[in-house]
Design an enzyme around this catalytic site. Structure first.
Site, PDB file in Angstrom:
ATOM      1  N   CYS A  90       2.571  -4.960   7.011  1.00 50.10           N
ATOM      2  CA  CYS A  90       2.321  -4.756   5.585  1.00 50.10           C
ATOM      3  C   CYS A  90       3.521  -4.063   4.933  1.00 50.10           C
ATOM      4  O   CYS A  90       4.428  -3.588   5.611  1.00 50.10           O
ATOM      5  CB  CYS A  90       1.062  -3.923   5.374  1.00 50.10           C
ATOM      6  SG  CYS A  90      -0.459  -4.849   5.695  1.00 50.10           S
ATOM      7  N   HIS A  98       0.820  -1.212   0.000  1.00 52.90           N
ATOM      8  CA  HIS A  98       0.000   0.000   0.000  1.00 52.90           C
ATOM      9  C   HIS A  98       0.854   1.262   0.000  1.00 52.90           C
ATOM     10  O   HIS A  98       2.058   1.249   0.302  1.00 52.90           O
ATOM     11  CB  HIS A  98      -0.967   0.008   1.191  1.00 52.90           C
ATOM     12  CG  HIS A  98      -0.303   0.071   2.544  1.00 52.90           C
ATOM     13  ND1 HIS A  98       0.078   1.251   3.132  1.00 52.90           N
ATOM     14  CD2 HIS A  98       0.037  -0.914   3.420  1.00 52.90           C
ATOM     15  CE1 HIS A  98       0.618   1.008   4.317  1.00 52.90           C
ATOM     16  NE2 HIS A  98       0.614  -0.305   4.523  1.00 52.90           N
TER      17      HIS A  98
END
Length: 526
Positions: free
Chosen positions: A446, A427
């Site tokens: 992440c 992301h």
């Protein structure tokens, strides 16, 4: 009269020689007639003999199934012996076994009897049947050590969740009859990085044999050196770089010139530093890491390469992230099509080593806050400030908390999803300054991408409707929208602290999750 006696003597001598010659020829002829034809060696090695062998040598029992199958194919006869002893291919196998150090491994076959078979036949107390079986087990031992490495249970215990290569014993069994398995000239059995690291291992072992490199000596007052500075440290750095051929000539100069700065910047680039025009203490500390430690790092990463299926890199296109390198690559048709710096999980929230298949791109995403963050950060924040949710652009959503889309969203303006049980994805992020750091382990697990817009453009190349302008609009829409990729992208998140790039240069990265030591311990204990 003297002449007459001489003539008689000559005739007698000729007669004797002629008779002897005829006699020798006759004797040779008789020998040929009496030549014994030795029947071809044919040992019976059936399941009973094999079972008996493993009762005596139980440490090899895990190979029993494969060995049984192999001898059945050979009609229960020997594989490695003939009337003269061990066949040439058997000696080739033993030499490869003794050279396991070249593969970064130790030659620790569990039974020393194997050495007597090859090194001194008079000391070989094994029967011919057990000799053949012992060599067959050496063959499978070598194949397992070099081509498979530790089993999947062990690699999973080391938190390696990438799909494992399956070692096809059938192929190895068939290759015995072709006498070709031990040679890897085609370099196709393994992940290509393995062979590159093996070549570097050979180079560094040669450096080690010559005494390695000297420690660069600095005192506590050292700050830095720059272009034009003169110091005894400079000549030491020059000598050190020359040993590893990071600089092509050691002119012994103690003056920091442009050649040295260029060479050191190249070294920094391949050792996890941001290249600079000054020589810092941390650079010298890295240069002082002994060659023996570098060799250990290479060996550990060769083992990781054994676990990778070589078919992986034959994919038409895929994404790979190397956690210690803090970098993402998009590979297309075997070439690097795109690269981006990334931020990965911190030590307490490690990014998982695994693979997935990217199926969706989400523009202007919501961020669904994990329960752990709600409990540790949001609830305490709400207790102190009744406007906490509004100020953080958060809202309640069916009993959970989510952050609204926008430039301050923790996921940035786009995320890339590949479904997995660890809830890991790629992301964007509003915290752009983190990408300027050399060490970038800051996330909750992440992977944050420095160039998300460019990545989206690359992934959507195959859909002409998604122009860069349309991607920009979707990213700034302030309203979440999903796009399903027409062609799914495999994603591989790996962990390599040593890697040989496409230019043939060794890259070494810091072991941010302290994973090398536990693997090295297993390798050295074997």
């Amino acid at each position: 009269m003297k002449i007459w006696y001489s003539f008689i003597a000559f005739v007698l001598l000729f007669t004797i020689v002629s008779c002897n010659s005829k006699g020798e020829k006759k004797e040779e002829s008789l020998k040929k007639e009496k030549k014994v034809v030795v029947p071809e060696l044919k040992l019976s090695i059936d399941s009973t003999a094999i079972s008996s062998f493993y009762e005596t040598y139980p440490k090899l029992k895990n190979f029993q199934g494969e060995v049984n199958s192999l001898y059945l194919k050979k009609n229960s006869t020997q594989l490695w012996l003939d009337n003269k002893g061990v066949v040439e291919f058997g000696n080739t196998l033993y030499n490869k076994y003794k050279g396991l150090e070249n593969e970064g491994l130790k030659a620790n076959f569990p039974y020393k009897e194997i050495n007597a078979v090859f090194e001194n036949n008079t000391d070989n107390k094994l029967s011919k049947v057990n000799t053949d079986l012992m060599i067959t087990n050496l063959y499978f031992y070598y194949a397992e050590k070099v081509y498979r490495g530790f089993d999947e249970k062990t690699s999973r215990s080391l938190e390696w969740l990438l799909p494992r290569k399956k070692l096809n014993y059938q192929v190895f069994s068939d290759s015995i009859f072709q006498k070709s398995t031990i040679n890897d000239d085609k370099k196709s059995k393994m992940f290509s990085q393995y062979y590159k690291l093996r070549d570097v291992l050979k180079q560094y072992r040669e450096i080690e044999k010559k005494g390695g490199w000297k420690t660069i000596e600095i005192d506590d007052t050292y700050k830095n050196l720059k272009l034009g500075d003169s110091s005894a440290v400079i000549s030491q750095i020059r000598e050190r770089l020359f040993v590893t051929q990071d600089i092509k000539e050691d002119n012994k100069s103690a003056v920091c010139d442009s050649t040295l700065i260029k060479a050191l910047k190249n070294y920094e680039l391949h050792h996890g530093f941001t290249p600079k025009n000054i020589i810092l203490k941390e650079h010298i500390e890295d240069l002082n890491i002994p060659v023996s430690d570098r060799i250990k790092t290479i060996i550990v990463n060769m083992e990781r390469c054994r676990w990778i299926d070589p078919a992986l890199e034959k994919g038409k296109q895929y994404l790979e992230v190397n956690i210690p390198e803090f970098k993402l690559y998009l590979i297309r048709d075997g070439k690097i099509a795109f690269t981006s710096p990334v931020v990965v999980g911190r030590a307490m929230t490690k990014t998982v080593i695994f693979s997935g298949t990217m199926s969706n791109i989400v523009f202007s995403p919501y961020w669904n806050v994990p329960p752990s963050i709600i409990n540790k950060e949001i609830k305490p924040g709400m207790a102190k400030n009744k406007n906490y949710l509004k100020q953080k652009n958060l809202e309640w959503n069916n009993g959970a908390v989510r952050q609204l889309p926008g430039i301050n969203n923790s996921l940035g303006l786009v995320k890339f999803l590949f479904p997995n049980s660890s809830n890991i994805y790629l992301h964007d992020t509003p915290s752009k300054s983190l990408f300027e750091r050399e060490s970038r382990a800051f996330s909750h697990g992440c992977v944050r991408v420095a160039k998300p817009r460019e990545l989206a453009i690359e992934l959507l190349q195959e859909d002409p409707k998604w122009t860069p302008a349309r991607i920009d609009k979707a990213m700034h829409a302030g309203k979440e929208s999903w796009y399903t990729l027409k062609n799914k992208f495999p994603v591989y998140i790996g962990y390599f602290t040593a890697w040989v790039d496409r230019e043939g240069q060794l890259n070494v990265y810091k072991d941010i999750y302290q994973r090398d030591e536990s693997l090295l311990k297993l390798l050295t204990e074997e």
